[in-house]
Design a protein around this motif. Structure first.
Motif, PDB file in Angstrom:
ATOM      1  N   CYS A  74     -40.220   2.391   2.927  1.00 28.52           N
ATOM      2  CA  CYS A  74     -41.479   1.800   2.463  1.00 28.52           C
ATOM      3  C   CYS A  74     -41.258   0.800   1.333  1.00 28.52           C
ATOM      4  CB  CYS A  74     -42.433   2.897   1.988  1.00 28.52           C
ATOM      5  SG  CYS A  74     -42.807   4.148   3.225  1.00 28.52           S
ATOM      6  N   GLN A 103     -39.074  -4.411   3.479  1.00 27.05           N
ATOM      7  CA  GLN A 103     -40.222  -4.951   4.214  1.00 27.05           C
ATOM      8  C   GLN A 103     -39.955  -6.418   4.557  1.00 27.05           C
ATOM      9  OE1 GLN A 103     -42.827  -3.038   5.169  1.00 27.05           O
ATOM     10  NE2 GLN A 103     -41.853  -1.273   4.214  1.00 27.05           N
ATOM     11  N   ASN A 105     -38.962   8.373   6.510  1.00 26.39           N
ATOM     12  CA  ASN A 105     -39.215   7.026   5.993  1.00 26.39           C
ATOM     13  C   ASN A 105     -38.051   6.072   6.197  1.00 26.39           C
ATOM     14  OD1 ASN A 105     -41.699   7.996   5.119  1.00 26.39           O
ATOM     15  ND2 ASN A 105     -40.936   8.475   3.077  1.00 26.39           N
ATOM     16  N   HIS A 126     -43.273   6.499   9.006  1.00 30.09           N
ATOM     17  CA  HIS A 126     -44.497   5.719   9.207  1.00 30.09           C
ATOM     18  C   HIS A 126     -44.580   4.591   8.185  1.00 30.09           C
ATOM     19  CE1 HIS A 126     -46.939   7.531  12.378  1.00 30.09           C
ATOM     20  NE2 HIS A 126     -46.684   8.735  11.912  1.00 30.09           N
ATOM     21  N   CYS A 127     -43.487   3.876   7.934  1.00 29.05           N
ATOM     22  CA  CYS A 127     -43.590   2.903   6.844  1.00 29.05           C
ATOM     23  C   CYS A 127     -42.927   1.558   7.133  1.00 29.05           C
ATOM     24  CB  CYS A 127     -43.024   3.497   5.565  1.00 29.05           C
ATOM     25  SG  CYS A 127     -41.287   3.911   5.631  1.00 29.05           S
ATOM     26  N   ASN A 128     -42.433   1.340   8.365  1.00 27.16           N
ATOM     27  CA  ASN A 128     -41.772   0.065   8.611  1.00 27.16           C
ATOM     28  C   ASN A 128     -41.791  -0.250  10.098  1.00 27.16           C
ATOM     29  OD1 ASN A 128     -40.143  -2.291   8.146  1.00 27.16           O
ATOM     30  ND2 ASN A 128     -39.214  -1.234   6.407  1.00 27.16           N
ATOM     31  N   ASN A 172     -39.926   1.923  13.543  1.00 30.78           N
ATOM     32  CA  ASN A 172     -39.692   3.284  13.053  1.00 30.78           C
ATOM     33  C   ASN A 172     -39.645   4.288  14.204  1.00 30.78           C
ATOM     34  OD1 ASN A 172     -41.275   3.476   9.731  1.00 30.78           O
ATOM     35  ND2 ASN A 172     -39.191   3.009  10.340  1.00 30.78           N
ATOM     36  N   LEU A 210     -49.061   0.488  10.546  1.00 26.44           N
ATOM     37  CA  LEU A 210     -49.307  -0.370   9.388  1.00 26.44           C
ATOM     38  C   LEU A 210     -49.196  -1.856   9.700  1.00 26.44           C
ATOM     39  CD1 LEU A 210     -47.115   1.618   6.831  1.00 26.44           C
ATOM     40  CD2 LEU A 210     -49.537   1.913   7.322  1.00 26.44           C
TER      41      LEU A 210
END
Length: 524
Positions: A126, A131, A160, A184-186, A189, A269
């Motif tokens: 994350c 990112q 993560n 659940h952050c990129n 995933n 996201l």
């Protein structure tokens, strides 16, 4: 073997066991304070353990910041309760990442090694440093097994990831048991990506933004084969159980059983929701429950998937033979899918599709209950569905809806759909089954008591040797079968109860009456 040699061998084995000892990373300088970089100290412990014949490298309670560490043969990396390997947020701590993506724990060209314990490996994906977009290479995995033999991973939690979470590539004999994944952050995933041989995955819990359990075939010469997945709970904002998209050599001898596909605890996201197709009826979804794709000119055969429940999936079953590579198409065949209960949440129904001249074949789907949202319109029935032979395969590829609420079957042969039940929440004017360019198809014991549309339950176009048998319903059905196309032949309605059907068959002008054969049916 004589007694003397046996005793010598036993002595050697006992000596090895006695010498296999624990190596606590604290003794090599590691500090679990969440700030100190421990890459060098962790690697020292692993290297010493390997040099001395193997054993356990213990990560005690604490948070140990690290870049890539390289697992060695005969080493068990053991994370104790409340121990965490925390991925460094400095890209320089992941060597040569642009050319060779590494994991935080990276195993390459080794054998007889393992990762165990109830601790956590956290990729910190994350963080802003990772990112960098969907296609950016500077994003490490959490764990990689590459070209390894006899590997084992058990009980640990992987969180993560900056990229795929756990990649198994070009390995032989891998056991994955009881691990937990939450990523659940990129972008990308994925939970577990398997491109290997002789792999057992069991009793895992997987939550991921991208594919949950994904069988891949990036190797041009070695199949992904001899794999079994069982007793897992999976949630994904993409595909929960997927074969592909990479399908260079292909897939063979793979079983998936006794799995639950549940509602993801987070939505994605990165814009899937912003581009959500019309007709979606739940706020958080798996994309496809089961997605089987052969689009890179490999082979796919001998696949068994059974005992699966699905909650909040846009499409329960998506099967696709395509041609996105400039190489001759091979085949997708010999698939059994059975004992499925799914709650669908979109107008993108289940589908089995090949492309003109190349057929998805030898497919049996049985004992299925689909709870469908309904809401299909006459415009969806009359819409021309594009072929999209070279398009990236996913359930959205044909548009936001299909002309059937149950199964859309095109360019397929030797297909059996048996004991398939559809329950509609709201009225849907589409067909339950749409068959187009389909050969040797059996629809046995179909059930859709909520079908009140004037459109036929079964639609058949330019198909040969189609049998529909075993239909019965207490409710009135306006029309059972509609057939169009001059190439239809041997459409057989056998042993159906038509006592509540207003009209059994509707033929388009180009279809000759003798091509629809009625046998042993109950009439009004």
């Amino acid at each position: 073997m004589n007694k003397k040699n046996f005793l010598c061998l036993l002595f050697v084995l006992l000596a090895f066991v006695m010498n296999a000892k624990d190596y606590n990373v604290i003794d090599f300088g590691a500090i679990g304070d969440g700030n100190t970089k421990n890459t060098v100290y962790l690697q020292l412990a692993i290297d010493r353990c390997a040099e001395e014949g193997g054993g356990r490298v213990i990560i005690p309670s604490g948070v140990y910041v690290t870049g890539t560490i390289f697992l060695k043969s005969h080493v068990n990396l053991h994370l104790e309760q409340n121990a965490e390997l925390s991925g460094s947020k400095d890209l320089d701590d992941y060597p040569n990442l642009a050319k060779d993506r590494k994991g935080i724990v990276h195993a390459a060209n080794i054998e007889d090694a393992s990762i165990t314990g109830f601790g956590t490996i956290n990729g910190n994906g994350c963080d802003l440093v990772f990112q960098s977009g969907d296609s950016a290479p500077l994003r490490p995995y959490v764990v990689v097994f590459k070209n390894c033999r006899r590997m084992h991973i058990q009980n640990v939690t992987l969180r993560n990831s900056a990229n795929w979470t756990f990649r198994i590539w070009d390995c032989d004999e891998v056991f994955v048991h009881g691990i937990r994944i939450y990523s659940h952050c990129n972008f990308n995933n994925d939970g577990i990506d398997i491109d290997a041989r002789n792999v057992v995955v069991s009793d895992c819990m997987i939550e991921s933004t991208d594919d949950g359990i994904c069988f891949k075939s990036n190797h041009k010469e070695k199949l992904c084969e001899n794999v079994t997945v069982t007793n897992c709970i999976i949630a994904s904002n993409c595909n929960a159980i997927k074969f592909g998209t990479a399908s260079m050599s292909g897939f063979k001898n793979i079983t998936v059983s006794n799995c639950v596909i549940k509602t993801p605890s987070e939505n994605d996201l990165f814009g899937y929701k912003a581009h959500m197709v019309p007709g979606v009826t739940a706020p958080v979804n798996n994309n496809s429950g089961i997605s089987i794709e052969m689009v890179d000119a490999g082979i796919l055969e001998k696949i068994s998937i059974t005992n699966i429940t699905m909650q909040d999936v846009l499409t329960p079953i998506f099967i696709r033979l395509g041609a996105r590579r400039p190489r001759p198409v091979k085949y997708l065949k010999d698939i059994v899918i059975s004992n499925i209960i799914a709650n669908g949440e979109s107008l993108m129904t289940s589908s089995i599709t090949g492309i003109p001249g190349y057929y998805a074949e030898n497919i049996k789907i049985s004992n299925v209950i689909f709870n469908c949202p309904g809401g299909g319109l006459i415009d969806h029935v009359k819409r021309e569905i594009p072929e999209k032979e070279k398009t990236y395969p996913e359930n959205k590829m044909f548009g936001p809806n299909l002309p059937a609420y149950g199964f859309f079957v095109r360019h397929a042969r030797n297909v059996t759909l048996e004991n398939v039940c559809f329950n509609l929440r709201y009225k849907d004017v589409r067909h339950a089954f749409w068959l187009d360019d389909a050969f040797n198809v059996k629809v046995l014991n179909p059930e859709s008591d909520d079908h009140t549309s004037d459109e036929a339950l079964v639609y058949v176009k330019n198909s040969n040797n189609v049998t529909v048998s075993g239909y019965s319903s207490p409710n009135v059905l306006p029309l059972f079968l509609k057939t169009e196309g001059k190439d239809n032949s041997r459409i057989k309605l056998m042993m159906n109860d038509f006592s509540t059907v207003k009209k059994v068959v509707e033929l388009s002008p180009e279809v000759e009456k003798e091509n629809v054969i009625m046998m042993s049916n109950i009439e009004k």
